[in-house]
Design a protein around this motif. Structure first.
Motif, short mmCIF file in Angstrom:
data_model
loop_
_atom_site.label_atom_id
_atom_site.label_comp_id
_atom_site.label_asym_id
_atom_site.label_seq_id
_atom_site.Cartn_x
_atom_site.Cartn_y
_atom_site.Cartn_z
N PRO A 20 7.21 -4.04 -4.01
CA PRO A 20 6.97 -3.15 -5.15
C PRO A 20 5.65 -2.40 -5.12
N GLY A 21 4.75 -2.72 -4.18
CA GLY A 21 3.53 -1.93 -4.05
C GLY A 21 2.28 -2.65 -4.49
N LEU A 22 1.15 -1.92 -4.40
CA LEU A 22 -0.17 -2.48 -4.64
C LEU A 22 -0.30 -3.09 -6.04
N GLY A 23 0.32 -2.46 -7.03
CA GLY A 23 0.21 -2.95 -8.40
C GLY A 23 0.85 -4.30 -8.64
N ALA A 24 1.73 -4.74 -7.73
CA ALA A 24 2.43 -6.02 -7.90
C ALA A 24 1.72 -7.18 -7.21
#
Length: 415
Positions: free
Chosen positions: A367-371
């Motif tokens: 899901p990317g850096l924010g996850a």
């Protein structure tokens, strides 16, 4: 087991200057392990690799420590401790020089692994040497002084290295650390006294038998999973702060200072809690770490909250260290405490490697850096589940904690 048969005259009067030689080595090794986290963007851009691949430079180092700590501890068991320390600092220095001149990603990775081989054994052997330099009533102070180098590395060395890399290129940071390695090699060779009566090591079979115990293995697994959660986030702290929280790259170094202050506070807090009641301390610190990581997901969108949670992450992460180390040491028979200590250092670094890999996978394929933060919280919760299980198995109190040798106490400080 002592580095010498008795404390030197200088040691009897006070803490000898040789301790500060060991502190310089600890500072250099601590800096080279963690400084890459503040240089990921620059390294990735210069070597034309992705962020996840750059993160694997941390995994490679950590895996080198995981393998090197127990193997080199066993291999150098019959060597004079001073000779071991000097040889390790030479390896460390050469490794950092190769990092500084690495023409590509592959060479940089190999150099990081070579450098990592010095890490675990230096801290284990250096702690034993430190306790052998002083009389019995000053052993704790000696250990504290040596490992001040690691604390200062996290508090000052890493932010300074990140600043140096930002303004003069990431290679300049490794050159600076190599210079520290040269200085440490010279002062250790000059100031650390020779061994007078090197001890005969415990038979490997006895050490292994003492370590292969369910509670010890559970403790090692807790260490891996607990710190995997920390490094899933901390490995990528630079892009997290710049791309999610909106800080400029120049702000990363001062924010890392906040993490360092939190680390010191957490280390003190965890030690005091573990001294009182070990199992509750172990469980409560892992709960706190999971909560901080989970809430950090939301805090990162506010710059003030992001800074606060970086500090809280330092507190929560390093509050777990003493309980995790003490658990492994207390559940190991005396014959296996040296090997258990080395394995526990390796377990921390295996957690570092696992976290760096997992964070990179979340960024690259998930899901990317924010996850990254909430995934890290889940990893820590798995370590917490093992801690609860281990505490339940230990509840009847059937196994008395073995007496800790000087080396075990020293190694406890090493993590």
């Amino acid at each position: 087991m002592h580095a010498s048969s008795s404390a030197t005259p200088a040691a009897r009067r006070g803490l000898p200057v040789a301790l500060y030689a060991l502190t310089v080595g600890a500072f250099g090794i601590g800096t080279t392990e963690f400084v890459i986290m503040g240089l990921l963007l620059q390294v990735a851009a210069d070597l034309q690799v992705g962020l996840a691949a750059a993160g694997l430079l941390i995994s490679g180092y950590a895996l080198g420590v995981f393998v090197g700590a127990p193997v080199l501890t066993i291999a150098t068991g019959r060597m004079p401790r001073k000779a071991v320390l000097v040889a390790l600092m030479v390896i460390f220095t050469i490794g950092n020089i190769v990092c500084a001149i690495a023409p590509n990603y592959t060479v940089l990775m190999i150099a990081r692994v070579i450098t990592s081989l010095a890490h675990g054994t230096f801290f284990g052997v250096g702690a034993v040497v430190a306790t052998g330099l002083v009389p019995a009533d000053k052993k704790a102070s000696a250990i504290s002084i040596m490992f001040t180098g690691l604390t200062v590395a996290t508090l000052l060395g890493v932010p300074a290295g990140a600043w140096l890399g930002l303004h003069h290129g990431w290679r300049s940071t490794f050159w600076a650390v190599a210079v520290i390695g040269v200085i440490a090699t010279i002062v250790i060779a000059t100031l650390v006294p020779k061994d007078r009566n090197p001890p005969a090591p415990v038979a490997l079979r006895k050490e292994v038998k003492a370590v292969v115990h369910p509670q010890v293995l559970l403790g090692l697994a807790m260490t891996v999973l607990g710190f995997a959660g920390v490094f899933t986030v901390y490995t990528f702290i630079q892009p997290i702060l710049t791309r999610i929280s909106g800080f400029g790259e120049a702000a990363v170094s001062p924010i890392l200072l906040v993490f360092g202050v939190g680390m010191i506070l957490g280390n003190i807090l965890g030690g005091r809690l573990a001294d009182k009641r070990l199992a509750p301390a172990l469980i409560s610190t892992l709960i706190a770490l999971a909560v901080v990581l989970g809430l950090m997901t939301f805090a990162l969108h506010s710059q003030i909250a992001a800074i606060a949670f970086v500090g809280l992450l330092g507190v929560a992460a390093f509050a777990t260290v003493s309980p995790l180390q003490l658990w492994v040491l207390q559940k190991t028979d005396p014959a296996g405490q040296n090997l258990a200590s080395s394995l526990n250092i390796g377990a921390f670094n295996l957690g570092n490697a696992l976290g760096a890999w997992l964070g990179g996978a979340v960024i690259e394929y998930g899901p990317g850096l924010g996850a990254v933060t909430w995934v890290a919280a889940l990893v820590t919760l798995s370590g917490l589940a093992l801690a609860v299980w281990a505490a339940r198995l230990d509840a009847p109190g059937k196994a008395a904690a073995p007496q800790e040798s000087d080396e075990a106490v020293a190694a406890c400080a090493a993590g």
